[in-house]
Write a protein that holds these residues in place. Structure first.
Motif, PDB file in Angstrom:
ATOM      1  N   THR A  51       0.734  -1.100   0.136  1.00 60.92           N
ATOM      2  CA  THR A  51      -0.023   0.098   0.110  1.00 60.92           C
ATOM      3  C   THR A  51       0.859   1.336   0.045  1.00 60.92           C
ATOM      4  N   ASP A  52       0.578   2.083  -0.704  1.00 52.95           N
ATOM      5  CA  ASP A  52       0.899   3.655  -0.920  1.00 52.95           C
ATOM      6  C   ASP A  52       2.664   3.424  -0.816  1.00 52.95           C
ATOM      7  N   GLY A  53       3.293   2.934  -1.486  1.00 50.71           N
ATOM      8  CA  GLY A  53       4.682   3.018  -1.605  1.00 50.71           C
ATOM      9  C   GLY A  53       5.591   1.960  -0.836  1.00 50.71           C
ATOM     10  N   ALA A  54       4.823   1.025   0.003  1.00 48.99           N
ATOM     11  CA  ALA A  54       5.524   0.034   0.635  1.00 48.99           C
ATOM     12  C   ALA A  54       6.238  -0.934  -0.302  1.00 48.99           C
ATOM     13  N   THR A  55       7.278  -1.180   0.264  1.00 52.94           N
ATOM     14  CA  THR A  55       8.388  -2.120  -0.497  1.00 52.94           C
ATOM     15  C   THR A  55       8.925  -3.249   0.452  1.00 52.94           C
ATOM     16  N   ASN A  56       9.486  -4.161   0.027  1.00 53.92           N
ATOM     17  CA  ASN A  56      10.234  -5.223   0.957  1.00 53.92           C
ATOM     18  C   ASN A  56      11.714  -4.711   0.974  1.00 53.92           C
ATOM     19  N   GLY A  72      -2.030  -2.786  -9.788  1.00 51.77           N
ATOM     20  CA  GLY A  72      -1.192  -1.648  -9.362  1.00 51.77           C
ATOM     21  C   GLY A  72       0.080  -1.445 -10.373  1.00 51.77           C
ATOM     22  N   GLU A  73       1.122  -0.607  -9.635  1.00 48.61           N
ATOM     23  CA  GLU A  73       2.140  -0.376 -10.360  1.00 48.61           C
ATOM     24  C   GLU A  73       3.312  -0.495  -9.280  1.00 48.61           C
ATOM     25  N   GLY A  74       4.522  -1.161  -9.750  1.00 47.05           N
ATOM     26  CA  GLY A  74       5.386  -1.472  -8.928  1.00 47.05           C
ATOM     27  C   GLY A  74       6.850  -1.463  -9.511  1.00 47.05           C
ATOM     28  N   ILE A  75       7.844  -1.764  -8.715  1.00 50.15           N
ATOM     29  CA  ILE A  75       9.262  -1.975  -8.946  1.00 50.15           C
ATOM     30  C   ILE A  75       9.691  -3.120  -8.468  1.00 50.15           C
ATOM     31  N   ILE A  93      12.921 -14.031 -10.677  1.00 51.61           N
ATOM     32  CA  ILE A  93      14.321 -13.787  -9.744  1.00 51.61           C
ATOM     33  C   ILE A  93      15.012 -14.999  -9.441  1.00 51.61           C
ATOM     34  N   PRO A  94      16.212 -15.246 -10.103  1.00 51.90           N
ATOM     35  CA  PRO A  94      16.925 -16.382  -9.714  1.00 51.90           C
ATOM     36  C   PRO A  94      17.377 -16.423  -8.281  1.00 51.90           C
ATOM     37  N   ALA A  95      17.738 -17.544  -7.912  1.00 47.72           N
ATOM     38  CA  ALA A  95      17.986 -17.971  -6.532  1.00 47.72           C
ATOM     39  C   ALA A  95      19.232 -16.974  -6.260  1.00 47.72           C
ATOM     40  N   ASN A  96      19.315 -16.856  -4.926  1.00 49.32           N
ATOM     41  CA  ASN A  96      20.399 -15.930  -4.506  1.00 49.32           C
ATOM     42  C   ASN A  96      20.886 -14.707  -5.105  1.00 49.32           C
ATOM     43  N   THR A  97      19.694 -13.974  -5.627  1.00 43.48           N
ATOM     44  CA  THR A  97      19.688 -12.832  -6.225  1.00 43.48           C
ATOM     45  C   THR A  97      19.386 -11.818  -5.258  1.00 43.48           C
ATOM     46  N   ARG A  98      20.070 -10.803  -4.902  1.00 38.24           N
ATOM     47  CA  ARG A  98      19.976  -9.748  -3.900  1.00 38.24           C
ATOM     48  C   ARG A  98      18.880  -8.945  -4.721  1.00 38.24           C
ATOM     49  N   HIS A  99      17.742  -8.763  -4.028  1.00 36.67           N
ATOM     50  CA  HIS A  99      16.696  -7.822  -4.621  1.00 36.67           C
ATOM     51  C   HIS A  99      15.532  -7.343  -3.904  1.00 36.67           C
ATOM     52  N   TRP A 100      14.768  -6.385  -4.280  1.00 38.05           N
ATOM     53  CA  TRP A 100      13.647  -5.903  -3.381  1.00 38.05           C
ATOM     54  C   TRP A 100      12.470  -5.541  -4.535  1.00 38.05           C
ATOM     55  N   HIS A 101      11.228  -5.606  -3.938  1.00 41.52           N
ATOM     56  CA  HIS A 101      10.152  -5.441  -4.827  1.00 41.52           C
ATOM     57  C   HIS A 101       9.112  -4.678  -4.002  1.00 41.52           C
ATOM     58  N   GLY A 102       8.207  -3.916  -4.550  1.00 36.55           N
ATOM     59  CA  GLY A 102       6.925  -3.293  -3.909  1.00 36.55           C
ATOM     60  C   GLY A 102       6.465  -2.298  -4.701  1.00 36.55           C
ATOM     61  N   ALA A 103       5.496  -1.400  -4.275  1.00 34.73           N
ATOM     62  CA  ALA A 103       4.758  -0.521  -4.882  1.00 34.73           C
ATOM     63  C   ALA A 103       5.549   0.871  -5.343  1.00 34.73           C
ATOM     64  N   LYS A 104       5.433   1.310  -6.549  1.00 38.33           N
ATOM     65  CA  LYS A 104       5.866   2.663  -6.661  1.00 38.33           C
ATOM     66  C   LYS A 104       5.545   3.769  -5.744  1.00 38.33           C
TER      67      LYS A 104
END
Length: 124
Positions: A51-56, A72-75, A93-104
């Motif tokens: 919600t509202d730009g939240a990410t991990n 919605g829209e995210g990154i 997202i391949p295993a062991n890839t450092r990453h994040w995702h969430g809402a714009k």
């Protein structure tokens, strides 16, 4: 060990979401599990609503991850790039890839997360 081998059908609706207290998240995130690691020895399936730009936070999984964006829209970002995503997109997202995702910022985004039974580690 799974005790029940019967087929299960579950309807997933926004009413089934609950606020997540998982420390992996920044901001208001709701989620619900459709298939848990207790039910399947191989897979986990969860719906996550940012919600509202939240990410991990930056994190890794010991297995591959697939995200199916449903609203919605995210990154989705790794250490080299940030990719814009919207409903209908699928991210791998391949295993062991450092990453994040969430809402714009200022937007909401919902995705389904498909994972094998592995370990998730916050990697900030």
């Amino acid at each position: 060990v799974r005790q029940n081998h019967a087929v299960r059908v579950q309807r997933i609706t926004p009413a089934g979401r609950a606020r997540s207290a998982n420390p992996i998240f920044h901001g208001a995130v709701e989620s619900q599990t459709a298939v848990s690691e207790e039910e399947s020895k191989d897979l986990r399936l969860s719906e996550v609503h940012f919600t509202d730009g939240a990410t991990n936070r930056w994190h890794t999984h010991t297995c591959d991850q697939i995200l199916v964006i449903t609203a919605g829209e995210g990154i989705v970002a790794d250490e080299t790039e940030e990719r814009s995503v919207a409903a209908g997109d699928v991210a791998f997202i391949p295993a062991n890839t450092r990453h994040w995702h969430g809402a714009k910022p200022g937007r909401d985004m919902t995705h389904w997360s498909i994972l094998a039974n592995g370990k998730t580690t916050i990697a900030e």
